[in-house]
Write a protein that holds these residues in place. Structure first.
Motif, PDB file in Angstrom:
ATOM      1  N   VAL A   1       8.719  24.618  -2.278  1.00  0.00           N
ATOM      2  CA  VAL A   1       9.114  25.938  -1.776  1.00  0.00           C
ATOM      3  C   VAL A   1      10.185  25.724  -0.717  1.00  0.00           C
ATOM      4  CG1 VAL A   1       8.346  27.968  -0.464  1.00  0.00           C
ATOM      5  CG2 VAL A   1       6.846  26.966  -2.213  1.00  0.00           C
ATOM      6  N   GLU A   2      11.189  26.592  -0.705  1.00  0.00           N
ATOM      7  CA  GLU A   2      12.224  26.561   0.330  1.00  0.00           C
ATOM      8  C   GLU A   2      12.340  27.952   0.941  1.00  0.00           C
ATOM      9  OE1 GLU A   2      15.891  24.977  -1.278  1.00  0.00           O
ATOM     10  OE2 GLU A   2      14.750  23.529  -2.488  1.00  0.00           O
ATOM     11  N   LEU A   3      12.211  28.013   2.260  1.00  0.00           N
ATOM     12  CA  LEU A   3      12.345  29.259   3.005  1.00  0.00           C
ATOM     13  C   LEU A   3      13.496  29.100   3.983  1.00  0.00           C
ATOM     14  CD1 LEU A   3       8.566  29.917   3.825  1.00  0.00           C
ATOM     15  CD2 LEU A   3       9.876  30.681   1.825  1.00  0.00           C
ATOM     16  N   GLN A   4      14.493  29.970   3.884  1.00  0.00           N
ATOM     17  CA  GLN A   4      15.723  29.780   4.643  1.00  0.00           C
ATOM     18  C   GLN A   4      15.974  30.901   5.640  1.00  0.00           C
ATOM     19  OE1 GLN A   4      19.577  29.865   2.499  1.00  0.00           O
ATOM     20  NE2 GLN A   4      19.792  27.799   3.297  1.00  0.00           N
ATOM     21  N   GLY A   5      16.539  30.500   6.769  1.00  0.00           N
ATOM     22  CA  GLY A   5      16.985  31.439   7.778  1.00  0.00           C
ATOM     23  C   GLY A   5      15.879  31.937   8.682  1.00  0.00           C
TER      24      GLY A   5
ATOM     25  N   GLU B   1      15.807  28.066 -13.355  1.00  0.00           N
ATOM     26  CA  GLU B   1      16.418  27.713 -12.065  1.00  0.00           C
ATOM     27  C   GLU B   1      16.995  28.927 -11.354  1.00  0.00           C
ATOM     28  OE1 GLU B   1      19.081  24.445 -12.934  1.00  0.00           O
ATOM     29  OE2 GLU B   1      17.493  23.004 -12.479  1.00  0.00           O
ATOM     30  N   SER B   2      17.493  29.907 -12.096  1.00  0.00           N
ATOM     31  CA  SER B   2      18.035  31.097 -11.430  1.00  0.00           C
ATOM     32  C   SER B   2      16.926  31.919 -10.779  1.00  0.00           C
ATOM     33  CB  SER B   2      18.831  31.959 -12.404  1.00  0.00           C
ATOM     34  OG  SER B   2      17.984  32.618 -13.315  1.00  0.00           O
ATOM     35  N   MET B   3      15.710  31.817 -11.301  1.00  0.00           N
ATOM     36  CA  MET B   3      14.598  32.536 -10.701  1.00  0.00           C
ATOM     37  C   MET B   3      13.880  31.712  -9.636  1.00  0.00           C
ATOM     38  SD  MET B   3      11.223  34.404 -12.362  1.00  0.00           S
ATOM     39  CE  MET B   3      12.217  35.435 -13.410  1.00  0.00           C
ATOM     40  N   PHE B   4      13.571  30.433  -9.939  1.00  0.00           N
ATOM     41  CA  PHE B   4      12.696  29.645  -9.074  1.00  0.00           C
ATOM     42  C   PHE B   4      13.344  28.431  -8.418  1.00  0.00           C
ATOM     43  CE2 PHE B   4       9.647  31.547 -12.168  1.00  0.00           C
ATOM     44  CZ  PHE B   4       8.984  32.360 -11.270  1.00  0.00           C
ATOM     45  N   GLY B   5      14.561  28.084  -8.775  1.00  0.00           N
ATOM     46  CA  GLY B   5      15.181  26.886  -8.225  1.00  0.00           C
ATOM     47  C   GLY B   5      14.658  25.644  -8.915  1.00  0.00           C
ATOM     48  N   GLY B   6      14.672  24.520  -8.202  1.00  0.00           N
ATOM     49  CA  GLY B   6      14.219  23.258  -8.773  1.00  0.00           C
ATOM     50  C   GLY B   6      13.452  22.465  -7.740  1.00  0.00           C
ATOM     51  N   THR B   7      12.958  21.313  -8.167  1.00  0.00           N
ATOM     52  CA  THR B   7      12.249  20.421  -7.255  1.00  0.00           C
ATOM     53  C   THR B   7      13.140  19.226  -6.941  1.00  0.00           C
ATOM     54  OG1 THR B   7      11.193  19.214  -9.056  1.00  0.00           O
ATOM     55  CG2 THR B   7       9.971  21.069  -8.121  1.00  0.00           C
ATOM     56  N   ALA B   8      12.759  18.467  -5.942  1.00  0.00           N
ATOM     57  CA  ALA B   8      13.494  17.260  -5.577  1.00  0.00           C
ATOM     58  C   ALA B   8      13.552  16.317  -6.776  1.00  0.00           C
ATOM     59  CB  ALA B   8      12.821  16.574  -4.400  1.00  0.00           C
TER      60      ALA B   8
ATOM     61  N   ALA C   1      12.621  33.364   0.819  1.00  0.00           N
ATOM     62  CA  ALA C   1      12.281  32.413  -0.242  1.00  0.00           C
ATOM     63  C   ALA C   1      13.500  32.210  -1.144  1.00  0.00           C
ATOM     64  CB  ALA C   1      11.103  32.925  -1.055  1.00  0.00           C
ATOM     65  N   ILE C   2      14.007  30.977  -1.171  1.00  0.00           N
ATOM     66  CA  ILE C   2      15.136  30.674  -2.046  1.00  0.00           C
ATOM     67  C   ILE C   2      14.730  29.746  -3.186  1.00  0.00           C
ATOM     68  CG2 ILE C   2      16.904  31.137  -0.311  1.00  0.00           C
ATOM     69  CD1 ILE C   2      17.120  28.096   0.103  1.00  0.00           C
ATOM     70  N   ALA C   3      13.514  29.204  -3.126  1.00  0.00           N
ATOM     71  CA  ALA C   3      13.002  28.377  -4.225  1.00  0.00           C
ATOM     72  C   ALA C   3      11.482  28.344  -4.163  1.00  0.00           C
ATOM     73  CB  ALA C   3      13.556  26.960  -4.144  1.00  0.00           C
ATOM     74  N   ALA C   4      10.884  28.287  -5.335  1.00  0.00           N
ATOM     75  CA  ALA C   4       9.436  28.096  -5.490  1.00  0.00           C
ATOM     76  C   ALA C   4       9.246  27.500  -6.874  1.00  0.00           C
ATOM     77  CB  ALA C   4       8.679  29.408  -5.326  1.00  0.00           C
ATOM     78  N   ALA C   5       9.564  26.231  -6.999  1.00  0.00           N
ATOM     79  CA  ALA C   5       9.648  25.578  -8.303  1.00  0.00           C
ATOM     80  C   ALA C   5       8.502  24.607  -8.542  1.00  0.00           C
ATOM     81  CB  ALA C   5      10.978  24.835  -8.424  1.00  0.00           C
ATOM     82  N   SER C   6       8.135  24.507  -9.804  1.00  0.00           N
ATOM     83  CA  SER C   6       7.107  23.588 -10.269  1.00  0.00           C
ATOM     84  C   SER C   6       7.767  22.569 -11.193  1.00  0.00           C
ATOM     85  CB  SER C   6       6.038  24.363 -11.036  1.00  0.00           C
ATOM     86  OG  SER C   6       5.324  23.533 -11.910  1.00  0.00           O
ATOM     87  N   LEU C   7       7.491  21.298 -10.990  1.00  0.00           N
ATOM     88  CA  LEU C   7       8.064  20.260 -11.850  1.00  0.00           C
ATOM     89  C   LEU C   7       7.636  20.454 -13.297  1.00  0.00           C
ATOM     90  CD1 LEU C   7       9.686  17.661 -12.249  1.00  0.00           C
ATOM     91  CD2 LEU C   7       7.623  16.376 -11.615  1.00  0.00           C
ATOM     92  N   ALA C   8       6.370  20.762 -13.540  1.00  0.00           N
ATOM     93  CA  ALA C   8       5.885  20.958 -14.913  1.00  0.00           C
ATOM     94  C   ALA C   8       6.591  22.130 -15.584  1.00  0.00           C
ATOM     95  CB  ALA C   8       4.373  21.167 -14.912  1.00  0.00           C
TER      96      ALA C   8
END
Length: 111
Positions: free
Chosen positions: A30-34, A61-68, A39-46
């Protein structure tokens, strides 16, 4: 065994929340900015892997972003704050809802 933590990165004004497996790979992020912690990301690797296989990765990715893309032990400069599963789940659920809502709002404006 999984563990959960968060780390603040000043240069991006972002809180990163991680669920990490025993090998250091991020399974959820999860990424929370500012200052309002948007919320700018909430991604699951699976889910990311499933979307890649299904050919829907861009939509995911346009909805949830990605993981490291590297195990966390390879990262430098993160100062982890340990979280419980319950603490992570609360952030995860709120961020997922915000990402879904943001995606709906983008789709409505683009129509």
């Amino acid at each position: 065994m999984k563990h959960w933590f968060r780390s603040y990165w000043t240069e991006e004004d972002t809180w990163f929340y991680f669920e990490v497996d025993a090998d250091g790979w991020v399974t959820r992020q999860v990424e929370l900015q500012g200052p309002d912690e948007k919320a700018i990301a909430a991604a699951s690797l699976a889910e990311w892997q499933a979307a890649q296989q299904a050919g829907t990765l861009a939509d995911y990715e346009s909805m949830f972003g990605g993981t490291a893309e590297v195990p966390l032990q390879e990262w430098e400069g993160h100062d982890p704050h340990v979280l419980t599963l319950d603490e992570f789940e609360g952030i995860w659920l709120a961020a997922r809802a915000a990402c879904r809502e943001g995606s709906r709002n983008r789709a409505t404006r683009g129509a």
